[in-house]
Design an enzyme around this catalytic site. Structure first.
Site, short mmCIF file in Angstrom:
data_model
loop_
_atom_site.label_atom_id
_atom_site.label_comp_id
_atom_site.label_asym_id
_atom_site.label_seq_id
_atom_site.Cartn_x
_atom_site.Cartn_y
_atom_site.Cartn_z
N LYS A 83 0.87 -1.19 0.00
CA LYS A 83 0.00 0.00 0.00
C LYS A 83 0.90 1.23 0.00
O LYS A 83 1.77 1.38 0.87
CB LYS A 83 -0.86 -0.04 1.25
CG LYS A 83 -2.14 0.73 1.20
CD LYS A 83 -2.94 0.43 2.47
CE LYS A 83 -4.22 1.18 2.54
NZ LYS A 83 -4.83 1.04 3.87
C1 E4P Z 1 -8.19 2.19 4.11
O1 E4P Z 1 -7.44 1.40 3.64
C2 E4P Z 1 -7.97 2.91 5.35
O2 E4P Z 1 -7.27 2.04 6.20
C3 E4P Z 1 -9.22 3.30 6.10
O3 E4P Z 1 -10.38 2.86 5.45
C4 E4P Z 1 -9.26 4.70 6.58
O4 E4P Z 1 -10.45 4.93 7.26
P1 E4P Z 1 -10.67 6.10 8.31
O5 E4P Z 1 -11.01 7.34 7.56
O6 E4P Z 1 -11.82 5.63 9.15
O7 E4P Z 1 -9.40 6.22 9.10
#
Ligand code: E4P
Length: 222
Positions: A83
């Site tokens: 990622k």
């Molecule tokens: C996605 O890969 C992220 O880890 C996540 O969905 C972020 O979400 P948040 O806005 O609740 O931190």
């Protein structure tokens, strides 16, 4: 639509995986730090428990650091997806990893243009953060519609839309109606999706009726 769990919590991962619900996992540095402990062993365990794709995020912000970290992350399992953030260096790393056959999830996507560029760079997944857009008064789900339309117009893009930053079950239904490829859910949202008050009441009534029946017929069983 695939369901990923958005967590590094091993108990939650095991719980929902045992129900057969999980196609993959997404993590990020915030989720890893929330769990504490040794991130290396947590990442190693997640990739063992889950058969599907597990997104593990780099923390470097420049290309060479991302490449080094991404290669190390791949050692946790064959199902690792690297990622990277939606930055120029992140896209450069995305292109390099993709050319090497390493799948990439480009995260922190907040516009259709960013999704388009990540797809051009060879991303396996783009992660638009809908909840964070809603938080600032923009329509996160509209972004999913736009990306779906764009990707449908250009079937040569094989990039999957991974809807992230999901806050509640209605987000999931809306994403499924649009035809998003994947949703990644906090455990609390997946828990809510399981529940309905009429299911609970219905089961209580079934069991109460069965108990009454048994009072008059002690030998019955199923
Ligand atoms: C996605 O890969 C992220 O880890 C996540 O969905 C972020 O979400 P948040 O806005 O609740 O931190």
């Amino acid at each position: 639509m695939k369901i990923f769990l958005d967590t590094a919590n091993l108990d939650s991962i095991k719980k929902f995986n045992d129900m057969g619900l999980l196609d993959g996992i997404t993590t990020n540095p915030s989720l890893m730090s929330k769990e504490g402990g040794n991130p290396k062993s947590v990442m190693g365990e997640i990739t063992q428990i889950i058969q599907g794709d597990v997104s593990l995020e780099v923390v470097s912000t420049e290309y060479s650091g991302m490449m080094e970290e991404g290669k190390r992350l791949c050692e946790y399992g064959d199902n690792v997806v690297v990622k990277v953030p939606m930055t120029p260096d992140g896209l450069k790393a995305c292109k390099s990893f993709s050319l090497d056959g390493i799948p990439v999830n480009v995260t922190l996507i907040f516009s259709a243009n960013q999704a388009l560029l990540a797809a051009k760079a060879g991303a396996k997944y783009v992660s638009p953060f809908i909840g964070r857009l809603d938080d600032i008064g923009q329509d996160g789900m509209r972004l999913i519609q736009d990306i779906r339309q764009i990707f449908n117009n250009y079937p040569e893009f094989k990039t999957q839309i991974l809807v992230a930053s999901i806050r509640h079950p209605v987000h999931v239904v809306d994403a499924a109606k649009i035809g998003a490829d994947v949703v990644t859910l906090p455990p609390a949202v997946l828990e809510k999706m399981l529940q309905h008050p009429l299911t609970k009441i219905g089961l209580e009534n079934f069991l109460a009726d069965w108990e009454k029946f048994k009072e008059g017929n002690p030998d019955v069983s199923i």
